[in-house]
Design a protein around this motif. Structure first.
Motif, PDB file in Angstrom:
ATOM      1  N   GLN A   1     -37.154   7.026  35.080  1.00 20.93           N
ATOM      2  CA  GLN A   1     -37.369   8.221  34.283  1.00 20.93           C
ATOM      3  C   GLN A   1     -37.303   7.850  32.804  1.00 20.93           C
ATOM      4  N   VAL A   2     -38.166   8.440  32.034  1.00 21.82           N
ATOM      5  CA  VAL A   2     -38.228   8.113  30.619  1.00 21.82           C
ATOM      6  C   VAL A   2     -37.207   8.933  29.834  1.00 21.82           C
ATOM      7  N   GLN A   3     -36.544   8.290  28.884  1.00 22.42           N
ATOM      8  CA  GLN A   3     -35.659   8.971  27.953  1.00 22.42           C
ATOM      9  C   GLN A   3     -36.326   9.001  26.585  1.00 22.42           C
ATOM     10  N   LEU A   4     -36.173  10.138  25.895  1.00 27.23           N
ATOM     11  CA  LEU A   4     -36.862  10.338  24.616  1.00 27.23           C
ATOM     12  C   LEU A   4     -35.854  10.695  23.532  1.00 27.23           C
ATOM     13  N   VAL A   5     -36.022  10.091  22.359  1.00 23.50           N
ATOM     14  CA  VAL A   5     -35.147  10.397  21.228  1.00 23.50           C
ATOM     15  C   VAL A   5     -36.016  10.637  20.001  1.00 23.50           C
ATOM     16  N   GLU A   6     -35.944  11.854  19.469  1.00 20.58           N
ATOM     17  CA  GLU A   6     -36.688  12.204  18.266  1.00 20.58           C
ATOM     18  C   GLU A   6     -35.869  11.875  17.022  1.00 20.58           C
ATOM     19  N   SER A   7     -36.563  11.602  15.936  1.00 21.01           N
ATOM     20  CA  SER A   7     -35.922  11.384  14.646  1.00 21.01           C
ATOM     21  C   SER A   7     -36.907  11.734  13.546  1.00 21.01           C
ATOM     22  N   GLY A   8     -36.395  11.862  12.322  1.00 25.00           N
ATOM     23  CA  GLY A   8     -37.252  12.100  11.175  1.00 25.00           C
ATOM     24  C   GLY A   8     -37.255  13.516  10.652  1.00 25.00           C
ATOM     25  N   GLY A   9     -36.545  14.413  11.332  1.00 26.10           N
ATOM     26  CA  GLY A   9     -36.489  15.788  10.847  1.00 26.10           C
ATOM     27  C   GLY A   9     -35.647  15.905   9.589  1.00 26.10           C
ATOM     28  N   GLY A  10     -35.693  17.092   8.983  1.00 23.38           N
ATOM     29  CA  GLY A  10     -34.898  17.310   7.773  1.00 23.38           C
ATOM     30  C   GLY A  10     -35.389  18.519   7.008  1.00 23.38           C
ATOM     31  N   LEU A  11     -34.934  18.601   5.762  1.00 21.73           N
ATOM     32  CA  LEU A  11     -35.302  19.696   4.872  1.00 21.73           C
ATOM     33  C   LEU A  11     -36.391  19.216   3.918  1.00 21.73           C
ATOM     34  N   VAL A  12     -37.452  19.984   3.806  1.00 20.72           N
ATOM     35  CA  VAL A  12     -38.563  19.624   2.933  1.00 20.72           C
ATOM     36  C   VAL A  12     -39.074  20.884   2.248  1.00 20.72           C
ATOM     37  N   GLN A  13     -39.592  20.730   1.051  1.00 22.66           N
ATOM     38  CA  GLN A  13     -40.147  21.866   0.328  1.00 22.66           C
ATOM     39  C   GLN A  13     -41.534  22.222   0.850  1.00 22.66           C
ATOM     40  N   PRO A  14     -41.950  23.468   0.700  1.00 27.01           N
ATOM     41  CA  PRO A  14     -43.320  23.842   1.092  1.00 27.01           C
ATOM     42  C   PRO A  14     -44.342  22.941   0.408  1.00 27.01           C
ATOM     43  N   GLY A  15     -45.343  22.542   1.174  1.00 22.68           N
ATOM     44  CA  GLY A  15     -46.347  21.615   0.675  1.00 22.68           C
ATOM     45  C   GLY A  15     -46.002  20.155   0.884  1.00 22.68           C
ATOM     46  N   GLY A  16     -44.785  19.886   1.295  1.00 23.98           N
ATOM     47  CA  GLY A  16     -44.339  18.510   1.496  1.00 23.98           C
ATOM     48  C   GLY A  16     -44.753  17.950   2.848  1.00 23.98           C
ATOM     49  N   SER A  17     -44.288  16.733   3.085  1.00 19.05           N
ATOM     50  CA  SER A  17     -44.642  16.018   4.326  1.00 19.05           C
ATOM     51  C   SER A  17     -43.399  15.446   4.989  1.00 19.05           C
ATOM     52  N   LEU A  18     -43.487  15.297   6.298  1.00 19.99           N
ATOM     53  CA  LEU A  18     -42.476  14.608   7.092  1.00 19.99           C
ATOM     54  C   LEU A  18     -43.187  13.852   8.198  1.00 19.99           C
ATOM     55  N   ARG A  19     -42.573  12.760   8.647  1.00 21.93           N
ATOM     56  CA  ARG A  19     -43.077  12.068   9.831  1.00 21.93           C
ATOM     57  C   ARG A  19     -41.966  11.995  10.861  1.00 21.93           C
ATOM     58  N   LEU A  20     -42.248  12.576  12.015  1.00 20.81           N
ATOM     59  CA  LEU A  20     -41.314  12.517  13.136  1.00 20.81           C
ATOM     60  C   LEU A  20     -41.666  11.335  14.030  1.00 20.81           C
ATOM     61  N   SER A  21     -40.630  10.751  14.614  1.00 28.06           N
ATOM     62  CA  SER A  21     -40.809   9.676  15.582  1.00 28.06           C
ATOM     63  C   SER A  21     -40.164  10.072  16.893  1.00 28.06           C
ATOM     64  N   CYS A  22     -40.724   9.591  17.973  1.00 30.08           N
ATOM     65  CA  CYS A  22     -40.160   9.794  19.306  1.00 30.08           C
ATOM     66  C   CYS A  22     -40.111   8.436  19.985  1.00 30.08           C
ATOM     67  N   ALA A  23     -38.920   7.905  20.119  1.00 30.94           N
ATOM     68  CA  ALA A  23     -38.739   6.597  20.743  1.00 30.94           C
ATOM     69  C   ALA A  23     -38.431   6.788  22.225  1.00 30.94           C
ATOM     70  N   ALA A  24     -39.199   6.127  23.069  1.00 30.80           N
ATOM     71  CA  ALA A  24     -39.019   6.232  24.509  1.00 30.80           C
ATOM     72  C   ALA A  24     -38.326   4.991  25.059  1.00 30.80           C
ATOM     73  N   SER A  25     -37.546   5.182  26.112  1.00 32.58           N
ATOM     74  CA  SER A  25     -36.905   4.069  26.792  1.00 32.58           C
ATOM     75  C   SER A  25     -36.855   4.365  28.283  1.00 32.58           C
ATOM     76  N   GLY A  26     -36.585   3.333  29.056  1.00 28.02           N
ATOM     77  CA  GLY A  26     -36.484   3.492  30.498  1.00 28.02           C
ATOM     78  C   GLY A  26     -37.758   3.150  31.238  1.00 28.02           C
ATOM     79  N   THR A  27     -38.898   3.258  30.554  1.00 26.53           N
ATOM     80  CA  THR A  27     -40.183   2.905  31.143  1.00 26.53           C
ATOM     81  C   THR A  27     -41.201   2.823  30.022  1.00 26.53           C
ATOM     82  N   ARG A  28     -42.331   2.240  30.311  1.00 28.15           N
ATOM     83  CA  ARG A  28     -43.391   2.157  29.310  1.00 28.15           C
ATOM     84  C   ARG A  28     -44.161   3.469  29.285  1.00 28.15           C
ATOM     85  N   ILE A  29     -44.580   3.903  28.109  1.00 29.72           N
ATOM     86  CA  ILE A  29     -45.238   5.203  27.988  1.00 29.72           C
ATOM     87  C   ILE A  29     -46.753   5.119  28.122  1.00 29.72           C
TER      88      ILE A  29
END
Length: 117
Positions: free
Chosen positions: A1-29
């Motif tokens: 079974q695959v395990q997923l961990v998100e990262s990269g969230g936070g507080l940003v002003q309107p018009g700004g940018s963020l990049r979220l990541s999702c790292a998987a483990s336990g199997t290849r995606i």
């Protein structure tokens, strides 16, 4: 079974940018349809983006043209690039994984994104 961990969230002003990541483990995606969903307080969870094993992508109407998802199978990671963020994008963002031919969907724990001045 695959395990997923998100990262990269936070507080940003309107018009700004963020990049979220999702790292998987336990199997290849490489055999998994990967997705991003979000849930704001008092609202149902909604699809933000999907990326299929072929690399084909699908986006929710509210984020088309602003968000881009990508996958790096070698790194076992999926990304969500979010540009031109709006206050209404504020939500907990969840990563999902569903193996081809299966109905079971695995979920990460979520990461908070807050868009506010």
């Amino acid at each position: 079974q695959v395990q997923l961990v998100e990262s990269g969230g936070g507080l940003v002003q309107p018009g700004g940018s963020l990049r979220l990541s999702c790292a998987a483990s336990g199997t290849r995606i490489s055999r998994y349809v990967m997705g991003w969903h979000r849930q704001a307080p008092g609202k149902q969870r909604e699809l933000v983006a999907q990326i299929f094993t072929s690399g084909t992508t699908n986006y929710g109407d509210s984020v088309k043209g602003r968000f881009t998802t990508s996958r790096d199978n070698a790194q076992n990671t999926v990304y969500l690039q979010m540009n031109s963020l709006k206050p209404e994008d504020t939500a907990v963002y969840y990563c999902s994984a569903r193996e081809l031919g299966r109905t079971l969907t695995n979920w990460g724990q979520g990461t908070q994104v807050t868009v506010s001045s």
